[in-house]
Structure formats: structure tokens, C-alpha cells
Design an enzyme around this catalytic site. Structure first.
Site, PDB file in Angstrom:
ATOM      1  N   HIS A   1       0.856  -1.192   0.000  1.00  0.00           N
ATOM      2  CA  HIS A   1       0.000   0.000   0.000  1.00  0.00           C
ATOM      3  C   HIS A   1       0.885   1.233   0.000  1.00  0.00           C
ATOM      4  O   HIS A   1       1.929   1.240   0.638  1.00  0.00           O
ATOM      5  CB  HIS A   1      -0.915   0.018   1.235  1.00  0.00           C
ATOM      6  CG  HIS A   1      -2.089   0.908   1.053  1.00  0.00           C
ATOM      7  ND1 HIS A   1      -2.034   2.260   1.295  1.00  0.00           N
ATOM      8  CD2 HIS A   1      -3.339   0.655   0.605  1.00  0.00           C
ATOM      9  CE1 HIS A   1      -3.208   2.790   1.019  1.00  0.00           C
ATOM     10  NE2 HIS A   1      -4.015   1.852   0.595  1.00  0.00           N
TER      11      HIS A   1
ATOM     12  N   ASP B   1      -7.938  -5.380   0.238  1.00  0.00           N
ATOM     13  CA  ASP B   1      -8.454  -6.249  -0.821  1.00  0.00           C
ATOM     14  C   ASP B   1      -8.057  -7.709  -0.655  1.00  0.00           C
ATOM     15  O   ASP B   1      -8.543  -8.563  -1.395  1.00  0.00           O
ATOM     16  CB  ASP B   1      -7.966  -5.739  -2.189  1.00  0.00           C
ATOM     17  CG  ASP B   1      -8.622  -4.431  -2.544  1.00  0.00           C
ATOM     18  OD1 ASP B   1      -9.814  -4.287  -2.256  1.00  0.00           O
ATOM     19  OD2 ASP B   1      -7.934  -3.548  -3.084  1.00  0.00           O
TER      20      ASP B   1
HETATM   21  N1  CMC Z   1       4.081  -7.832  -4.853  1.00  0.00           N
HETATM   22  C1  CMC Z   1       5.407  -7.825  -5.065  1.00  0.00           C
HETATM   23  N2  CMC Z   1       6.181  -6.707  -4.984  1.00  0.00           N
HETATM   24  C2  CMC Z   1       5.559  -5.564  -4.694  1.00  0.00           C
HETATM   25  C3  CMC Z   1       4.166  -5.489  -4.467  1.00  0.00           C
HETATM   26  C4  CMC Z   1       3.427  -6.685  -4.549  1.00  0.00           C
HETATM   27  N3  CMC Z   1       2.096  -6.667  -4.350  1.00  0.00           N
HETATM   28  N4  CMC Z   1       3.819  -4.213  -4.189  1.00  0.00           N
HETATM   29  C5  CMC Z   1       4.952  -3.498  -4.250  1.00  0.00           C
HETATM   30  N5  CMC Z   1       6.004  -4.318  -4.554  1.00  0.00           N
HETATM   31  C6  CMC Z   1       7.417  -3.902  -4.626  1.00  0.00           C
HETATM   32  C7  CMC Z   1       7.713  -3.143  -5.927  1.00  0.00           C
HETATM   33  O1  CMC Z   1       8.125  -3.994  -6.947  1.00  0.00           O
HETATM   34  C8  CMC Z   1       8.808  -2.212  -5.449  1.00  0.00           C
HETATM   35  O2  CMC Z   1      10.009  -2.960  -5.340  1.00  0.00           O
HETATM   36  P1  CMC Z   1      11.438  -2.242  -5.607  1.00  0.00           P
HETATM   37  O3  CMC Z   1      11.565  -1.207  -4.533  1.00  0.00           O
HETATM   38  O4  CMC Z   1      12.413  -3.344  -5.508  1.00  0.00           O
HETATM   39  O5  CMC Z   1      11.351  -1.649  -6.989  1.00  0.00           O
HETATM   40  C9  CMC Z   1       8.400  -1.842  -4.022  1.00  0.00           C
HETATM   41  O6  CMC Z   1       7.650  -2.983  -3.557  1.00  0.00           O
HETATM   42  C10 CMC Z   1       7.552  -0.575  -3.916  1.00  0.00           C
HETATM   43  O7  CMC Z   1       6.424  -0.725  -4.800  1.00  0.00           O
HETATM   44  P2  CMC Z   1       5.754   0.473  -5.595  1.00  0.00           P
HETATM   45  O8  CMC Z   1       5.027  -0.072  -6.772  1.00  0.00           O
HETATM   46  O9  CMC Z   1       6.767   1.554  -5.841  1.00  0.00           O
HETATM   47  O10 CMC Z   1       4.735   1.008  -4.494  1.00  0.00           O
HETATM   48  P3  CMC Z   1       3.506   1.984  -4.750  1.00  0.00           P
HETATM   49  O11 CMC Z   1       3.289   2.691  -3.486  1.00  0.00           O
HETATM   50  O12 CMC Z   1       3.700   2.767  -5.997  1.00  0.00           O
HETATM   51  O13 CMC Z   1       2.294   0.964  -5.061  1.00  0.00           O
HETATM   52  C11 CMC Z   1       0.549  -0.577  -4.714  1.00  0.00           C
HETATM   53  C12 CMC Z   1       1.381   0.557  -4.100  1.00  0.00           C
HETATM   54  C13 CMC Z   1      -0.630  -0.863  -3.786  1.00  0.00           C
HETATM   55  C14 CMC Z   1      -0.010  -0.105  -6.073  1.00  0.00           C
HETATM   56  C15 CMC Z   1       1.439  -1.813  -4.891  1.00  0.00           C
HETATM   57  O14 CMC Z   1       1.898  -2.274  -3.622  1.00  0.00           O
HETATM   58  C16 CMC Z   1       0.737  -2.947  -5.642  1.00  0.00           C
HETATM   59  O15 CMC Z   1       0.788  -2.985  -6.880  1.00  0.00           O
HETATM   60  N6  CMC Z   1       0.047  -3.884  -4.894  1.00  0.00           N
HETATM   61  C17 CMC Z   1      -0.732  -4.919  -5.536  1.00  0.00           C
HETATM   62  C18 CMC Z   1      -2.072  -4.333  -5.981  1.00  0.00           C
HETATM   63  C19 CMC Z   1      -2.990  -4.091  -4.813  1.00  0.00           C
HETATM   64  O16 CMC Z   1      -3.144  -4.920  -3.925  1.00  0.00           O
HETATM   65  N7  CMC Z   1      -3.653  -2.912  -4.831  1.00  0.00           N
HETATM   66  C20 CMC Z   1      -4.648  -2.559  -3.831  1.00  0.00           C
HETATM   67  C21 CMC Z   1      -4.232  -1.411  -2.962  1.00  0.00           C
HETATM   68  S1  CMC Z   1      -5.310  -1.255  -1.526  1.00  0.00           S
HETATM   69  C22 CMC Z   1      -6.806  -0.750  -2.165  1.00  0.00           C
HETATM   70  C23 CMC Z   1      -6.802   0.653  -2.589  1.00  0.00           C
HETATM   71  O17 CMC Z   1      -6.743   1.535  -1.720  1.00  0.00           O
HETATM   72  O18 CMC Z   1      -6.857   0.895  -3.791  1.00  0.00           O
END
Ligand code: CMC
Length: 426
Positions: free
Chosen positions: A301, A358
Site C-alpha cells: 500500500h 483487498d
Molecule cells: N508484490 C510484489 N512486490 C511488490 C508489491 C506486490 N504486491 N507491491 C509493491 N512491490 C514492490 C515493488 O516492486 C517495489 O520494489 P522495488 O523497490 O524493488 O522496486 C516496491 O515494492 C515498492 O512498490 P511500488 O510499486 O513503488 O509502491 P507503490 O506505493 O507505488 O504501489 C501498490 C502501491 C498498492 C499499487 C502496490 O503495492 C501494488 O501494486 N500492490 C498490488 C495491488 C494491490 O493490492 N492494490 C490494492 C491497494 S489497496 C486498495 C486501494 O486503496 O486501492
């Protein structure tokens, strides 16, 4: 008033500092461009505040979520969705009279114009219900075009009342069953379940366990401050677009798998793991492999870096509801195993990736009989009072301006037009 200094190209700028009631700090850069010619850069808005808001407070490090000051744990346990909607919209818990009147209004406005039923017939049978929902919500503006209604809040009531009817009709359309009209004797969540699952030929018994679970799920999703869809609603509303257009845009923003669409993606992932012999460890490895393009859906998140309090409530609730309904779901075991192994794995621990709201909601929706492609629609029904509260807050803000971010241009510098016959391929 405290200030922050910025040194840029040998000049110093004093920037005002804004503090929130929970001691959050923002450096106010609204005058920076005029003073210095420079903008700030923050793709994804990680460190950017776009507004001041008194609706929801989140402390991602401590796992705190409060609506109008009330902890999410208390609301999930003791409130219901309609009361929480009022709280979000008007800032206080309603009196008994206010609540009764609000429930009455939601009942009064629950039907959609009979002509709108024809719209459903135009969609293909496999249309995604999120596409139907956003189209139908935008279409409501053709029935209620007056801006006076936007000013009187009646459209807010119309939206909360009608969205569940639209959602249930979209579902009935997708399975080829006749639509069921809303009933005036049923409260909000029970009414929705009846429209979803009743059939004209037989009596449908509304299960109180499901009603309680649905109320709690909708409360947990009801607001989450400046996320992708809520910010979209505020952005669209800032152009003075009507309320239906603004909410329809929010629904589209929610649809993506990194946002509200994650609940559908989680269940599809769990099902895939199950069909692949329950080898959840393989998928944890895959999620850690950047080349795989696979993420553990329902994990991570932008704001919560300790735990998502909504996930904690849901985890407990999911087990309880499944027990009460006498359902044993293999996907719940996979989810629990995935969670356990990921929480001990350095990849997830070092990146502070925890289960989010989720991760368990899909299992609960599935136990309620709600099909997977409706999960994000359920999220939208829950998030609606949050979007509307932000829409209302923005409407009432005297200083609100149209959203208009800047950019740093990285394209070609000036060059002369060349007629097509003189162009050489690169
Ligand atoms: N599985 C594997 N690796 C992950 C995941 C995951 N679910 N989420 C983040 N990472 C890694 C990502 O690859 C990155 O690694 P590195 O630093 O080595 O490059 C690091 O963690 C940071 O990730 P980010 O994409 O820069 O983080 P963000 O804040 O931009 O994205 C997120 C947040 C929720 C979009 C992301 O964690 C994700 O894609 N999660 C899966 C989708 C999900 O469950 N979304 C629902 C969010 S809660 C409901 C809502 O409020 O919408």
C-alpha cells in the site's frame, strides 16, 4: 507561523508551513512558481498534498484510519453503512431523527427511472459491471440535469440510493434474470441483497449474517482520503463538472487492478494458485522475481507501511462469517498461507508490504454469493459516500481552484515543419 527555506540557483525562498490537527506538516509551495519560476516534481504524488480536508485521517506508519475522528475499528463494529455515510458527509454522528430521515430519503430515491432499464439491454451479456456502473451513473445526469440539485445535496442522496439498484440490475442483466425492484420495507444492505439474489418465483430469505458482513465491508471501504479515485473525483469536480460526471470518473479510476480492481485480481490469483495445485510458495517466489511481471495482489500500500487496519478487521471477520455460514473455502487457506510466508520473507518485510483491504474482501464477497467481476462494484458502492464527501467539501471550499498540474517538458526543442515529400525516414 513557521516557514521552510528553499535555496535555488543562489536565491533563498521562504515557504509557509501548514500543520494539520494531527500534526502533519506541509510546505506550501503555491507561490513558488511565481516567485522563482520553478515547479516541484513528484510523479505519483508521493509527497504532494492537493487539498486540506477534515474527512479522514490516516497514519500509515501506525496503521490508523479514522473517519471524522472515529476509529475505523469502532465504526466497523458498532455503526452501519448508512450512519457512517452520514458521518462522512456531514462531519458528525447523526441524531436519531437525522438518521431516520436519511434512511427514509435513501428508500424514497432507491428506484431508477423506468426508461433507464432499457439502457441495460444495450450492453453485451459479458459486459464488465464496472463499465455498466460508470455509464449508468454518468447517465443519471440526463435525468437530473439541474445544478440547483447539486447545491441542495439531493443528488448526493440520489446517488447513494440508486447505486445499489444499478449494481444489482447490472448483475441480474449479466445472468439473464429479471430485475428485482427495491423494497421500501428493507434497510439499505438488506435491500441490496434482495435485489441481487431474489427471484420472482420464490421467497428469498435475507440472512442477517450477510447483512452484518456487508455493512462492515462497505464501512471499511467508505473513505480513504486522497487515493486515485477520490482525487479523480476532486479533479473532475474542480472543473465544475456535475456530480454524476465526477462520480462516474471516480468509478473508472477505481476499476484498475492497482486500486479497487485489486479485489477481483486477488481472487483470480488465489483461484489460479488453487488450480495450480495450491503451490503458494511458487507464487511468492514469482512475486519476488521482477522479470516475472507478477505481483502478489492484495499486498502493499502506498500509505500503510505497518499494517492496513481494514485488513486486520477483515481477516478476523472473514473467518467468523465463513464459520457462521458453514463454508469451508480452500482459497481462504491459500490466503492465510500466503500471508504467513510473505510476512516472514525479507523481500516483503524490507519493502513493508503487508496485506491490504483487498486481500480478504474477495473471499468474504465470494462467501456472500457475489460473483468475482462484481467485487470492484462492491468497492464502488462502499466508496461512494467518501467520494461524495470530498465532492461536497470541494464544492463548499471558497478557495477551490481548477486542478492544473505543471510538467517538465522533455521533448524536442523548436524545429521547422518539413513537407512530407522532403521527409527522410529516421
Ligand atoms: N508484490 C510484489 N512486490 C511488490 C508489491 C506486490 N504486491 N507491491 C509493491 N512491490 C514492490 C515493488 O516492486 C517495489 O520494489 P522495488 O523497490 O524493488 O522496486 C516496491 O515494492 C515498492 O512498490 P511500488 O510499486 O513503488 O509502491 P507503490 O506505493 O507505488 O504501489 C501498490 C502501491 C498498492 C499499487 C502496490 O503495492 C501494488 O501494486 N500492490 C498490488 C495491488 C494491490 O493490492 N492494490 C490494492 C491497494 S489497496 C486498495 C486501494 O486503496 O486501492
Amino acid at each position: 507561523m513557521s516557514t521552510a527555506s528553499l535555496n535555488l540557483d543562489g536565491k533563498s525562498y521562504e515557504l509557509p508551513v501548514i500543520r494539520g490537527t494531527e500534526h502533519e506538516t506541509a510546505v506550501d509551495i503555491t507561490k513558488l512558481l511565481g516567485q522563482s519560476g520553478a515547479i516541484t516534481m513528484d510523479p505519483g504524488f508521493n509527497s504532494t498534498g492537493a487539498c486540506q480536508s477534515s474527512i479522514t485521517f490516516i497514519d500509515g506508519d501506525k496503521g490508523i484510519l479514522r473517519y471524522r475522528g472515529y476509529p475505523i475499528e469502532q465504526l466497523a463494529e458498532r455503526s452501519d453503512f448508512v450512519e457512517t455515510s452520514w458521518l462522512l458527509l456531514y462531519g458528525q454522528l447523526p441524531t436519531a431523527e437525522q438518521l431516520k430521515a436519511f434512511r427514509g430519503q435513501l428508500t424514497y430515491h432507491s428506484m431508477i427511472h423506468e426508461d433507464m432499464k432499457k439502457f441495460f439491454e444495450g450492453f453485451p451479456p459479458n459486459a464488465h459491471p464496472m463499465a455498466i456502473l460508470s455509464a449508468m451513473v454518468a447517465s443519471l445526469s440526463t435525468y437530473y440535469p439541474g445544478t440547483e440539485d447539486d447545491n441542495s445535496d439531493v443528488n448526493i442522496v440520489r446517488l447513494i440510493a440508486k447505486v445499489r439498484t444499478i449494481a444489482a440490475y447490472a448483475y441480474k442483466k449479466s445472468i439473464g434474470q429479471p430485475t428485482i425492484y427495491p423494497r421500501n420495507d428493507l434497510p439499505y444492505c438488506a435491500n441490496f441483497l434482495n435485489m441481487m439474489f431474489a427471484v420472482p418465483a420464490e421467497e428469498y430469505k435475507i440472512n442477517s449474517v450477510l447483512v452484518k458482513a456487508l455493512n462492515m465491508l462497505l464501512i471499511l471501504h467508505a473513505d480513504h482520503e486522497q487515493n486515485c479515485s477520490t482525487s479523480t473525483v476532486r479533479i473532475v469536480a474542480s472543473s465544475r463538472a456535475n456530480i454524476f460526471a465526477s462520480i462516474s470518473a471516480g468509478i473508472c479510476a477505481l476499476w484498475g487492478p492497482l486500486h479497487g480492481g485489486a479485489n477481483q485480481a486477488v481472487l483470480e490469483m488465489l483461484q489460479m494458485i488453487h488450480d495450480d495445485g495450491d503451490d503458494y510458495k511458487k507464487y511468492v517466489m514469482k512475486a519476488k522475481d521482477k522479470d516475472s511481471g507478477f505481483r502478489l495482489m492484495g499486498f502493499g500500500h502506498r500509505v500503510y507501511k505497518n499494517f492496513d487496519p481494514r485488513a486486520t478487521i477483515l481477516r478476523k471477520m472473514t473467518g467468523q462469517v465463513l464459520d457462521e455460514l458453514g463454508i469451508s473455502d480452500p482459497l481462504l487457506n491459500i490466503a492465510r498461507n500466503l500471508e504467513k510466508i510473505a510476512l516472514e520473507d525479507d523481500y516483503f518485510v524490507s519493502r513493508k508490504l503487508y496485506p491490504n483491504v483487498d486481500f480478504y474482501s474477495g473471499i468474504l464477497y465470494r462467501a456472500m454469493g457475489i460473483p468475482t467481476n462484481m467485487f470492484t462494484v462492491m468497492f464502488a458502492i462502499g466508496r461512494l459516500p467518501g467520494w461524495l464527501s470530498h465532492w461536497r467539501e470541494q464544492r463548499d471550499e471558497e478557495t477551490s481552484r481548477i486542478y492544473r498540474p505543471r510538467q517538465i517538458y522533455t521533448g524536442a526543442t523548436e524545429r521547422n515543419y518539413v513537407p512530407v515529400e522532403q521527409r527522410k525516414s529516421l
